[in-house]
Design an enzyme around this catalytic site. Sequence first.
Site, short mmCIF file in Angstrom:
data_model
loop_
_atom_site.label_atom_id
_atom_site.label_comp_id
_atom_site.label_asym_id
_atom_site.label_seq_id
_atom_site.Cartn_x
_atom_site.Cartn_y
_atom_site.Cartn_z
N SER A 1 75.13 42.80 18.58
CA SER A 1 75.77 43.56 19.64
C SER A 1 76.36 44.86 19.06
O SER A 1 75.63 45.65 18.46
CB SER A 1 76.82 42.68 20.33
OG SER A 1 77.17 43.17 21.59
N ASP B 1 68.98 40.82 28.47
CA ASP B 1 70.32 40.90 27.89
C ASP B 1 71.22 41.70 28.83
O ASP B 1 70.91 42.84 29.18
CB ASP B 1 70.25 41.59 26.53
CG ASP B 1 71.53 41.45 25.71
OD1 ASP B 1 72.62 41.67 26.27
OD2 ASP B 1 71.44 41.11 24.52
N HIS C 1 72.85 37.15 26.15
CA HIS C 1 73.20 38.20 25.20
C HIS C 1 72.83 37.76 23.79
O HIS C 1 73.41 36.83 23.24
CB HIS C 1 74.70 38.48 25.29
CG HIS C 1 75.16 39.66 24.49
ND1 HIS C 1 74.42 40.80 24.33
CD2 HIS C 1 76.32 39.88 23.81
CE1 HIS C 1 75.09 41.67 23.60
NE2 HIS C 1 76.23 41.13 23.26
#
Length: 519
Positions: free
Chosen positions: A240, A458, A488
């Site tokens: 991320s 995502d 995610h």
Amino acid sequence: MLRVLRWTAGVAAALLVAGCGGGGSGGSHDEGKGTDPAGRNGPASATAAPSPANPPASLTSQQPDWHRCGATENSAAPGDEWRCATLKVPLDWSKPGGPTIGLALIRARATGNDRIGSLLFNFGGPGGSGVPMMPYYGATVPTLRERYDLVSFDPRGVGASEGVRCRSDRDIEAAEAVDATPDGPAEEKAYFQDAADFGKGCQRAAGRLLAHVSTTDTARDMDLLRQVLGDRTMHYFGISYGTELGGVYAHLFPKRVGRMILDAVVDATADTVGHAKNQTRGFQRALEDYLRSTGQDPEQGTRKIAALLKSIDARPLPTASGRKLTQTLALTGIILPLYSEAGWPRLTSALKSAEQGDGSKLLALADQYNERGSSGRYGTRSHAQRVISCLDDKQRPTLARTKRLLPEFERISPVFGDYLGWDTAGWCHDWPVAGQYDTPLVSAPGAAPILLVGNTRDPATPYEGARRMADELGKGVGVELTWKGEGHGAYGNGSDCVDSTVNAYLLDGRVPKDGKVCS
């Protein structure tokens, strides 16, 4: 006010199971040693005169005191195989021989005999704490631990590394009454006053540190850690926001890149407004997938949820705790379970209760996201996220510009658009320090191949960002792996194809063909 976090799915999934956006200021590339053919790390290279690229020997030669880790405020002490220490880094990297601050580290040594080196993890945020997360995540990757020391840290301004708390718990709870999608001059005034007050609180709490918590600063900290650990190159796993951090590191130190995985990739070409639009699209896609899974028409289901939020805005719902569920808290409660399919059943239950006039379940989800414990104590992840991202981001969209943008945001998503549109103006409003860049610099010519993993569904870091990051890294550097999945992040989320490809890259140095797809 809470911006949508770009954080690892593992964190979100853990919360659900428990029942509870760089280096624009960098100049020319720093030179370093390359990786040997086997990918193993040799001794750290010698340093020259002190500079951001070559900090003083007093820092590069430090020997951290590795000791058994203790419990943290929210986590029990990990097993005896985990060791913690503190790394000294310059407060100001433009003055590497000046005052230092301490970064909290955690490590577990490789279990096998054929050790490659250290594998450094950043789990996202910005503002995520790696020290308590690493043992949880480490238990899921025993294959990697056989050949790597697993290492993580709390970045500067986070957790045990000079973590910043900008508000008291009482003030945080009071601020939950501020409407994050203001409906008129009075609410607009309260919204922007709350934003300005938060920034002033951060300035009081952080002092001179506030100007030194950028992604560039943390990337330089990582390279110092690499040297202290005795590694010739940086083997890294960023998730991320950790992908942006990895890209910035690669830009600053392209010749020191070893094997680098970037999973749930941030769009390095997107500015403040672009990130907000990306996340609006991403969460709307996830919401529509969720609605389909329940047998609902996505368009009708979206309108139904938007109407529910509008009614809550006019009349907040009661909860079992006595607190009121506001529209902002309700939206936060909807966002959390969209990070992972595992959370969808809880979202169904929470929405059903809210439709019946009880906001308790949505409030419980929002409290998890906001790190609010049963005692009323809040965590500081969102504080750290804001001080880091507002130092990174140069853009400060005005009220007038935001109002012009709102119709487009609302067309993208009637549920999330208004909230994320307003956030572009409110997040860094009247911030005490200037931002550093419009978009992070991540070009890394000459770096070893970097594997980027993009998930087509995502919500927080939409799939398109992986290709854009790969292109920004440069030809022959960015290698994209696609997973047609949900949630995610990709690695460890149920795809044997993704996991085996990543493992082959990290353990054996096998780089897949750019554009490989795992369905």
